[in-house]
Scaffold this active site. Sequence first.
Site, PDB file in Angstrom:
ATOM      1  N   ARG A  29       0.748  -1.399  -0.245  1.00 16.86           N
ATOM      2  CA  ARG A  29       0.128  -0.195   0.303  1.00 16.86           C
ATOM      3  C   ARG A  29       1.050   1.597  -0.330  1.00 16.86           C
ATOM      4  NH1 ARG A  29      -5.698  -0.664   1.773  1.00 16.86           N
ATOM      5  NH2 ARG A  29      -5.836  -2.450   0.412  1.00 16.86           N
ATOM      6  N   ARG A  33      -3.363   6.218   1.076  1.00 18.53           N
ATOM      7  CA  ARG A  33      -3.758   7.722   1.527  1.00 18.53           C
ATOM      8  C   ARG A  33      -3.429   7.993   2.880  1.00 18.53           C
ATOM      9  NH1 ARG A  33      -9.184   4.278   3.885  1.00 18.53           N
ATOM     10  NH2 ARG A  33      -7.123   3.017   3.109  1.00 18.53           N
ATOM     11  N   ARG A  42      -6.991  11.509  -5.540  1.00 15.17           N
ATOM     12  CA  ARG A  42      -8.084  10.606  -5.773  1.00 15.17           C
ATOM     13  C   ARG A  42      -9.173  11.715  -5.949  1.00 15.17           C
ATOM     14  NH1 ARG A  42      -9.355   7.688  -0.612  1.00 15.17           N
ATOM     15  NH2 ARG A  42      -9.962   9.614   0.611  1.00 15.17           N
ATOM     16  N   ASP A  79      -6.080  -2.289  -8.056  1.00 16.03           N
ATOM     17  CA  ASP A  79      -7.275  -3.199  -6.333  1.00 16.03           C
ATOM     18  C   ASP A  79      -7.279  -5.076  -7.140  1.00 16.03           C
ATOM     19  OD1 ASP A  79      -8.464  -2.318  -3.727  1.00 16.03           O
ATOM     20  OD2 ASP A  79      -9.643  -4.235  -4.525  1.00 16.03           O
ATOM     21  N   TYR A 156     -14.691 -11.658  -0.566  1.00 14.78           N
ATOM     22  CA  TYR A 156     -15.772 -10.672  -1.080  1.00 14.78           C
ATOM     23  C   TYR A 156     -17.267 -10.907  -2.179  1.00 14.78           C
ATOM     24  CZ  TYR A 156     -11.985  -7.580   1.473  1.00 14.78           C
ATOM     25  OH  TYR A 156     -10.802  -7.172   2.087  1.00 14.78           O
TER      26      TYR A 156
END
Length: 356
Positions: A29, A33, A42, A79, A156
């Site tokens: 990552r 963020r 973003r 992703d 998921y």
Amino acid sequence: MPHAPLKNDLLLRALLRKPTPRTPLWMMRQAGRYLPEYRATRAKAGSFLNLCMNPELACEVTLQPLDRYPLDAAILFSDILTIPHAMNVGLEFEAGEGPKIARPVRTPADIDRLPVPDPEGELRYVMDAVRLIRRELNGRVPLIGFAGSPWTVGTYMVEGGGTKNFSHIKGMLYGAPDQMHRLLDVITRATTAYLNAQIAAGAQAVMVFDTWGGVLAPQEYREFSLAYMARIVEGLTKETEEGRVPVILFTKGGGAWLEDMVQAGADALGVDWTTDLADARLAVRDRVALQGNLDPSVLYAPPEAIRAQVARVLESYGRGHGHVFNLGHGIHPDVNPEHAGAMIAAVHELSPQYHA
Ligand code: CP3
């Protein structure tokens, strides 16, 4: 057009257990963020999914951490849920809430409806991003491509998002194992084609993220997660005109199963912070390289404490080659970017002694 020669091949060398003058590193990552420049891009994209689907912006954020820190690899910004998205399950990311899937896959008919997406069709935006990133990197460092493990992506798809108990997918696994295998089979075929397309587009190493393999019992881990990762490894392009393409498998919480994982045929295994690298190295007996494993929460501490913990990870792996320094899981969004810098500086400073 041929690719520029690699100026920094430390990552590829370490993944293949060849000598390097220091331990290479990157961060899971690393584009994310915790970086203000990521949050700005973003915002420009409007949403996380738009960012993934826009090759120029995906390229921009992929390169952001490399402009800030002396990292030894870029990882494609994307992703693991691009595959379910292309299988038309209705993926959305709600701000601050994580992924939501509008049409979870729970019945045999749901599984029958799933297409195997064409990587240069519905998923072309990912391959365009890979091609663009390779061009912009211009040989600075290698580019890592990635996908989720079939089991992890399946969680998921069946649960419809994140989950605490894995109730639907474990209900399927134990109650309708044939159905579970059919779902994992279609995800495996899609993932193999997807990773091979990333390699053809220019990915120089690939990593399979099995974030949720660790919630399985040992026998179920082997049958429903590891076996499918092994099939992916078997189906991957091992060599391009640029050379070997190493494969990294990472099961979070899989420290007890490293010996089994070696059998899957990968070049390297990711290790989280709950396993000591010294123990991991004994388990794999230098048959594969190891990647990890600083607890990402160490980065909440001040730089001197970070340096001491980096020293412990390096010491735990010990002398010799075949170690890629990384966090044991993704960097947390609320980490101070200067603390990541302190970790990276410590690896540069402290690791050469292990390679002398
Ligand atoms: O490492 C990198 O810099 C490459 C980019 C990358 C992302 N996701 C970007 C991302 C990678 C390798 C992933 C993999 C991924 N995605 C995994 C496996 C690795 C892991 O962390 O366990 C999983 C389980 C996912 C699924 C996913 N994507 C979830 C559960 C979430 C929401 C939770 C969260 O962390 O926000 C995402 C969103 C996501 N993927 C973000 C990023 C940067 C945050 C989105 C945002 O900007 O708000």
